[in-house]
Every structure is written in structure tokens, then in C-alpha cells.
Scaffold this motif. Structure first.
Motif, mmCIF file in Angstrom:
data_model
loop_
_atom_site.group_PDB
_atom_site.id
_atom_site.type_symbol
_atom_site.label_atom_id
_atom_site.label_comp_id
_atom_site.label_asym_id
_atom_site.label_seq_id
_atom_site.Cartn_x
_atom_site.Cartn_y
_atom_site.Cartn_z
ATOM 1 N N LEU A 243 0.831 -1.208 0.000
ATOM 2 C CA LEU A 243 0.000 0.000 0.000
ATOM 3 C C LEU A 243 0.864 1.256 0.000
ATOM 4 C CD1 LEU A 243 -2.787 -1.090 2.515
ATOM 5 C CD2 LEU A 243 -3.134 -0.497 0.110
ATOM 6 N N LEU A 244 1.935 1.242 0.757
ATOM 7 C CA LEU A 244 2.832 2.398 0.785
ATOM 8 C C LEU A 244 3.505 2.628 -0.566
ATOM 9 C CD1 LEU A 244 4.484 1.875 4.293
ATOM 10 C CD2 LEU A 244 3.029 3.788 3.608
ATOM 11 N N ALA A 245 3.589 1.573 -1.369
ATOM 12 C CA ALA A 245 4.240 1.681 -2.672
ATOM 13 C C ALA A 245 3.303 2.191 -3.764
ATOM 14 C CB ALA A 245 4.811 0.325 -3.084
ATOM 15 N N THR A 246 2.029 2.417 -3.456
ATOM 16 C CA THR A 246 1.096 2.837 -4.512
ATOM 17 C C THR A 246 1.466 4.177 -5.145
ATOM 18 O OG1 THR A 246 -0.404 3.606 -2.743
ATOM 19 C CG2 THR A 246 -0.869 1.449 -3.741
ATOM 20 N N PRO A 247 1.981 5.183 -4.411
ATOM 21 C CA PRO A 247 2.434 6.395 -5.111
ATOM 22 C C PRO A 247 3.578 6.103 -6.090
ATOM 23 C CG PRO A 247 2.102 6.856 -2.788
ATOM 24 C CD PRO A 247 2.007 5.372 -2.941
ATOM 25 N N LEU A 248 4.468 5.169 -5.722
ATOM 26 C CA LEU A 248 5.528 4.780 -6.647
ATOM 27 C C LEU A 248 4.934 4.109 -7.881
ATOM 28 C CD1 LEU A 248 8.520 4.431 -7.336
ATOM 29 C CD2 LEU A 248 8.498 2.304 -5.987
ATOM 30 N N MET A 249 3.906 3.273 -7.661
ATOM 31 C CA MET A 249 3.220 2.649 -8.795
ATOM 32 C C MET A 249 2.618 3.705 -9.708
ATOM 33 S SD MET A 249 1.192 -0.478 -6.908
ATOM 34 C CE MET A 249 2.026 -1.671 -5.854
ATOM 35 N N LEU A 250 2.096 4.765 -9.117
ATOM 36 C CA LEU A 250 1.546 5.869 -9.912
ATOM 37 C C LEU A 250 2.639 6.493 -10.777
ATOM 38 C CD1 LEU A 250 -0.625 7.973 -10.643
ATOM 39 C CD2 LEU A 250 -0.025 9.196 -8.543
ATOM 40 N N GLY A 251 3.808 6.733 -10.196
ATOM 41 C CA GLY A 251 4.899 7.307 -10.964
ATOM 42 C C GLY A 251 5.361 6.406 -12.092
ATOM 43 N N VAL A 252 5.468 5.107 -11.823
ATOM 44 C CA VAL A 252 5.885 4.160 -12.858
ATOM 45 C C VAL A 252 4.836 4.100 -13.979
ATOM 46 C CG1 VAL A 252 6.341 1.713 -13.335
ATOM 47 C CG2 VAL A 252 7.298 2.790 -11.277
ATOM 48 N N SER A 253 3.569 4.085 -13.597
ATOM 49 C CA SER A 253 2.501 4.033 -14.601
ATOM 50 C C SER A 253 2.537 5.267 -15.487
ATOM 51 C CB SER A 253 1.139 3.928 -13.906
ATOM 52 O OG SER A 253 1.049 2.754 -13.131
ATOM 53 N N TRP A 254 2.759 6.413 -14.852
ATOM 54 C CA TRP A 254 2.838 7.665 -15.616
ATOM 55 C C TRP A 254 4.011 7.632 -16.596
ATOM 56 C CZ3 TRP A 254 -0.418 11.971 -14.549
ATOM 57 C CH2 TRP A 254 -0.144 13.116 -15.307
ATOM 58 N N TRP A 255 5.146 7.133 -16.122
ATOM 59 C CA TRP A 255 6.340 7.040 -16.968
ATOM 60 C C TRP A 255 6.100 6.119 -18.155
ATOM 61 C CZ3 TRP A 255 9.904 2.700 -17.150
ATOM 62 C CH2 TRP A 255 11.040 2.964 -17.924
ATOM 63 N N LEU A 256 5.499 4.955 -17.906
ATOM 64 C CA LEU A 256 5.224 4.013 -18.991
ATOM 65 C C LEU A 256 4.276 4.624 -20.026
ATOM 66 C CD1 LEU A 256 4.794 0.693 -16.966
ATOM 67 C CD2 LEU A 256 6.703 1.312 -18.455
ATOM 68 N N MET A 257 3.247 5.307 -19.571
ATOM 69 C CA MET A 257 2.314 5.925 -20.508
ATOM 70 C C MET A 257 2.967 7.067 -21.283
ATOM 71 S SD MET A 257 -0.507 4.376 -20.704
ATOM 72 C CE MET A 257 -1.405 5.619 -21.616
ATOM 73 N N SER A 258 3.874 7.788 -20.637
ATOM 74 C CA SER A 258 4.587 8.854 -21.344
ATOM 75 C C SER A 258 5.450 8.273 -22.460
ATOM 76 C CB SER A 258 5.456 9.644 -20.362
ATOM 77 O OG SER A 258 4.670 10.264 -19.383
ATOM 78 N N LEU A 259 6.134 7.153 -22.182
ATOM 79 C CA LEU A 259 6.932 6.494 -23.216
ATOM 80 C C LEU A 259 6.059 6.039 -24.376
ATOM 81 C CD1 LEU A 259 9.404 4.304 -21.096
ATOM 82 C CD2 LEU A 259 9.879 6.463 -22.267
ATOM 83 N N TRP A 260 4.909 5.463 -24.038
ATOM 84 C CA TRP A 260 4.008 4.963 -25.088
ATOM 85 C C TRP A 260 3.490 6.115 -25.935
ATOM 86 C CZ3 TRP A 260 -1.410 5.856 -25.341
ATOM 87 C CH2 TRP A 260 -2.075 5.135 -26.335
ATOM 88 N N ALA A 261 3.113 7.207 -25.281
ATOM 89 C CA ALA A 261 2.581 8.358 -26.019
ATOM 90 C C ALA A 261 3.651 8.959 -26.927
ATOM 91 C CB ALA A 261 2.061 9.397 -25.035
ATOM 92 N N ALA A 262 4.892 9.043 -26.431
ATOM 93 C CA ALA A 262 5.960 9.637 -27.229
ATOM 94 C C ALA A 262 6.369 8.750 -28.389
ATOM 95 C CB ALA A 262 7.169 9.922 -26.334
ATOM 96 N N ALA A 263 6.324 7.432 -28.174
ATOM 97 C CA ALA A 263 6.780 6.504 -29.206
ATOM 98 C C ALA A 263 5.847 6.469 -30.405
ATOM 99 C CB ALA A 263 6.932 5.104 -28.613
ATOM 100 N N GLY A 264 4.589 6.612 -30.200
ATOM 101 C CA GLY A 264 3.650 6.473 -31.311
ATOM 102 C C GLY A 264 2.777 7.682 -31.544
#
Length: 571
Positions: A243-264
Motif C-alpha cells: 500500500l505504501l508503494a502505490t504512489p511509486l506505482m503511480l509514478g511508474v505508470s505515468w512514466w510508462l504511458m509517457s513512453l508509449w505516447a511519445a513513441a507512437g
């Protein structure tokens, strides 16, 4: 006649509860004009079946009538029909609200009155329903963002917002709340079943879907999950760390989506959403205006279901220019519609119920894990209710009421009372909700025929007249009458009735014309003035002719009203 106080739930009862929670959130099929009506009716029918099957396992439901949560719901229950009787609210809107609030009260009493064994079974079934709803919604969201061609509108709803997931409830904020509920359910089930290795991937999937929704409410909800990990020391160490790691999960999810958006060169809805700012100027404006209305009507409010009417027809030169039918804040909504004493009593009782739930969750007994999870379900939707209005939808209100009933201390009669309550009233209500939902589906077809006519449909005027006879959806037909009939007394009466549902630019234009046609020039100008305040493209186009001297003289709406008209006289 006596009833067993510890009657075991019917063998189909847990499955019925899972389906009551899950199915309404997954239904994509809808018919114009109400996008989520069938979801709400499915929720009412599903919880009606749950009442039928669980009633014999709730010997203490009657004792719960005096609990603060039940008293708060009872105070709300009388509000819609009181507005019908004394304020002019259309009966169809009053019946709809009464049915949903009444179902919430029944479900709350059921959960409070369950025997100890039944509470444990029901609590796990509730969490399984929330988790299953969350998992299916995750899959739907992935399709909406990464494979939008799969969204056919019948099985998977289409997202009208590029780069954002909306789930099958068609609202990003509703999807985010489902994810919060799914995360809470995942914690409870993995802890209860010992499946702790599954918790991290489940929570990451929920957090990732919140990022897909781009809901700012959901981002705040993730912070609540982390806070749960800090506060609840009775969770396992692995659950707290996850549960304490959920903000980190938010950051990782944001990073992954940013990569996907930039790539295509894809649309990343969350990035553009947060670029608007952490707050919402229009929401702040609506809260400011709602408070002004509350101060103008502090004792009895504007009336249940009448905020839209009162706010749209009161001068607010700096108003939010969107058409709102709600303040997007539960305390503010209750205060402006019910008045400060009535709303204050309801909110005080609800806070008292939350305090009782908090104290019960702090106990160190066998039911404590269930109570803590149930309390988190309630707190998650309470947080959403400070920024939106999810509890006006049956598929959120009913699970929330059931969870609150599980979180509250059980009444004494739910234990080993020699005189348990009869299950017949709860079973009768369950049957009523099922039959009522089926009737509503049939009744709604009168309105569907107006907006989506078949090849052999009657003329529009006849379809509208048939729809206006609907006891549950007549206000939907009134909108068609107000905006398609020639300006005059009939269209004016229809406009006044449908305005309690939602006022928009088109309705204001036709309403003004009908007032003009019936000789009320001042009223016609007043409504035109309100339309100008919204700065809506439809209204702006209507007023373009006012720039021409000849047209300005011919169109009386080009001239402002000479005085402010009390919105209550326009009902």
C-alpha cells in the motif's frame, strides 16, 4: 412465530451479492437519453435479489432502525416526495430518488442486522464483487485506450475522450472509484486467503487504470491507499509495504504511458488533464454559487432536486459556464437543497456513524479485518463525494450502504436475541425492487421511442404524448415537447417540468420563446439574460442577430430584462 437467529445464508446468496455488485458496473448497452439508466436498474434488481436471499440471515435488521446511519437515510428518504408535494418537483423525479434512497436504507439495515457468521460470508462476497468488477473494468479500460476499435458500444463502451479510459460506466471518475474499491477488496481477499504475492500486481493494475482514466479524484484516492498502509498496523507487513508503494506505482505508470505516447504520437489523457491544473475553476465557481444560494435559503434550502433549477435561473454574472445539475460536493449539495438544519442533521448523523465504524474497526476481534475493509470502501467513496456525486447512482450508493452496515457494530438483536425480526419486510422490499426495475425498463421504452424511433413509429407528437404519460420518465419526454412543440402554453408547461432535470442552452431558448408566445415578455428576456451568462455557442449564435438593428428590434430577447425575477415564480 419465531425465526432462527443464526439461519445460514441461502447457498446462492453469496453469488447473488457478487453479481449485484459486479454486473451493473460492466453493462455497456444503453438507450438514449439516459446513458446509465440500465446500470442503475440492474443494481436495484441485483440488490433486490440479495435482500430476498439474505433476509433470513439478518435477525437484527429492525434494531438497526435507530442507528445514526439509518436515521440519516430516513431523513433523506422523505426529502424527494416532500419536494413533490410542496415545491413542484415532478413526480417522476421524486419517485426515482425515493426508490434509490429507499433501497440504500434497506441494504444498510440488512447488513447491520446480519448474524455473525452471515456477516463474514457477506463481507467476503462484497469484496469479491468489487474485485471482479475492478478486474473486468481494467480489461475494458485497456481496450478503450490501446485498442479503441474493440469498443463497440454494446459490450465495451466507447470513450469519448481521446487517450482516456472511462470504463463501461462512461465516466473517468466513476472508473477511478471502482479502482479504489477494487484495491481495497484486493487487500482484504489476499490477506484473508493468504494470497499475498498477488497483492502487488493487483494494486499496480488498479493504479495503472487510474492513470488511464486521468481522474484527479483517483490520484487523491491513491494517496488514501498509502495512508491506509501507514495507519493500519493490523495489516500484514507485506500488505502495508504494498500500500505504501502505490504512489511509486503511480509514478511508474505515468512514466510508462509517457513512453508509449511519445513513441507512437498517442494521446496521453492524464498529462493533458493535469496540465489544466490540480483544481477545477468551474467546480470552485459552482461551490461559490451554491453557497450564495444556501445563504439566500438557509432554513429549508431550494428543495430536493431543485439546485439545477435555482442555480440556472438566478443571476450569476461570473458563473461557471458549463450546465451543472449538481454542486459536485455532498455537503454543499445537501445544504443548498435541504437547508442548513436538515442537511446539518444528516451530515452529523453520518459523521457519527463513521466514528462508530472507526471505533469498531479498532477492536481486536475476528471481525476487525472485515470492518476495516468495509470502512475503507465507505471512506473511498466519501472522498469521491467531496469532488463528485457518485452516491446519486444506485451502483455506488447500494454497495456503499452495505459496506457501512458491515463496518458498524452489529445491533444486539443480530447476535442471540430471543425475538429476532421477521425477514418478511426485507424479502417484500427485495421483490418490489426486482419488479419495479422490470417495470422501469418497460416504462422507459416510451421515452426511447421519442429519441430513437423505429421504422414503424408513430408521429413525433404522438410519441411525445405517450412518453409524457410515463410515471417514471415523463420529464424526459417533456424535454422533447418543450424543444420541438410550437412555442405556447403546452411547450411552456413541459419546459417548466423538464427544467428540474437539466437546463441547457436549447431548453432556455425554447422556454424563452414560449414565454414570449404566452405574453410574458419580461420572463422571456430574463431567461435570455441567463442564457447569455453561460456564454454557450448555441446561445451565442441565437444572439448574433441582435447586432443587426432591424433584427434587434424584432427580437425582444435582444433587450435585457428590467428586473430580477425570483426563480421560484418560474416553476
Amino acid at each position: 412465530m419465531s425465526y432462527q437467529t443464526s439461519a445460514a445464508p441461502h447457498e446462492a446468496a453469496p453469488l447473488a451479492l457478487v453479481l449485484a455488485v459486479t454486473l451493473p458496473t460492466l453493462l455497456a448497452f444503453n438507450q438514449t437519453p439516459a446513458a446509465t439508466l440500465y446500470n442503475q436498474l440492474l443494481a436495484l434488481a441485483g440488490w433486490g435479489l440479495a435482500l430476498l436471499l439474505w433476509a433470513r440471515s439478518a435477525p437484527g435488521w429492525r434494531a438497526g432502525l435507530t442507528s445514526p446511519a439509518a436515521l440519516a437515510m430516513a431523513l433523506l428518504l422523505v426529502a424527494p416526495l416532500s419536494s413533490v408535494a410542496w415545491r413542484g418537483l415532478p413526480l417522476s423525479l421524486g419517485l426515482n430518488a425515493t426508490a434509490i434512497i429507499g433501497a440504500g436504507l434497506a441494504v444498510l439495515l440488512l447488513a447491520q442486522g446480519l448474524s455473525r457468521n452471515a456477516r463474514n460470508v457477506a463481507g467476503e462476497a462484497l469484496c469479491w464483487g468489487l474485485l471482479v468488477a475492478g478486474l473486468f473494468s481494467i480489461a475494458i479500460s485497456l481496450a478503450q485506450v490501446f485498442a479503441p476499435g474493440w469498443a463497440d458500444g454494446d459490450v465495451i463502451a466507447r470513450s469519448g475522450i481521446p487517450g482516456r479510459a472511462v470504463g463501461n460506466l462512461r465516466q473517468p471518475n466513476h472508473l477511478a472509484s471502482l479502482m479504489m474499491w477494487g484495491a481495497v477488496a484486493a487487500v482484504f481477499i489476499t490477506e484473508r486467503r493468504g494470497w499475498r504475492l498477488l497483492l502487488a500486481p493487483l494494486l499496480f493494475a488498479c493504479v495503472f487504470t487510474v492513470v488511464l482514466s486521468a481522474s484527479r479524484t483517483g490520484f487523491v484516492g491513491i494517496a488514501m491507499l498509502a495512508l491506509w498502509g501507514i495507519v493500519d498496523r493490523k495489516l500484514s507487513r507485506s500488505a502495508r509495504l504494498t500500500l505504501l508503494a502505490t504512489p511509486l506505482m503511480l509514478g511508474v505508470s505515468w512514466w510508462l504511458m509517457s513512453l508509449w505516447a511519445a513513441a507512437g504520437d498517442h494521446a496521453f489523457g492524464a498529462a493533458s488533464r493535469l496540465a489544466e491544473g490540480a483544481g477545477s475553476p468551474s467546480r470552485l465557481a459552482i461551490l461559490r454559487d451554491a453557497w450564495a444560494l444556501t445563504m439566500a435559503h438557509p432554513w429549508l434550502g431550494v428543495g430536493w432536486g431543485e439546485f439545477n433549477f435555482a442555480w440556472s435561473l438566478t443571476p450569476f454574472p461570473a458563473r461557471a459556464i458549463a450546465f451543472f445539475d449538481h454542486t459536485h460536493n455532498l455537503p454543499s449539495q445537501l445544504a443548498v437543497e435541504l437547508g442548513l438544519p436538515w442537511a446539518g442533521a444528516v451530515l452529523a448523523l453520518l459523521c457519527w456513524a463513521l466514528w462508530q465504524s472507526w471505533r469498531a474497526a479498532a477492536r481486536d476481534d475476528d471481525e476487525a479485518p472485515l470492518r476495516r475493509a468495509a470502512l475503507m470502501v465507505v471512506l473511498a467513496i466519501a472522498l469521491h463525494s467531496l469532488l463528485e456525486y457518485p452516491l446519486w447512482y444506485a451502483y455506488f450508493l447500494l454497495p456503499a450502504c452495505f459496506a457501512l452496515g458491515l463496518a458498524l457494530p452489529a445491533p444486539a438483536a443480530a447476535g442471540s436475541s430471543p425475538r429476532p425480526a421477521s425477514p418478511v419486510p426485507a424479502m417484500a422490499l427485495g421483490a418490489l425492487f426486482i419488479v419495479g426495475s422490470l417495470f422501469a425498463v418497460w416504462d422507459y421504452q416510451r421515452v426511447v421511442a421519442i429519441y430513437t424511433p423505429s421504422a414503424t413509429a408513430q408521429p413525433l407528437s404522438q410519441r411525445i404524448a405517450t412518453g409524457q404519460r410515463s410515471p417514471l420518465f415523463g420529464h424526459q419526454a417533456d424535454y422533447a415537447a418543450a424543444t420541438s412543440d410550437p412555442p405556447g402554453p403546452a411547450a411552456l408547461a413541459a419546459a417548466r417540468r423538464t427544467a428540474f432535470s437539466l437546463i441547457d442552452a436549447r431548453l432556455l431558448m425554447h422556454w424563452s420563446r414560449s414565454l414570449e408566445a404566452t405574453g410574458d415578455a419580461e420572463g422571456a428576456r430574463y431567461l435570455a439574460d441567463r442564457l447569455r451568462e453561460f456564454r454557450n455557442p448555441t446561445g451565442d449564435s441565437w444572439f448574433e442577430s441582435c447586432a443587426e438593428p432591424a433584427s434587434a428590434a424584432a427580437m425582444l430577447q435582444c433587450q435585457p430584462a428590467s428586473a430580477v425575477i425570483d426563480w421560484r415564480t418560474l416553476r
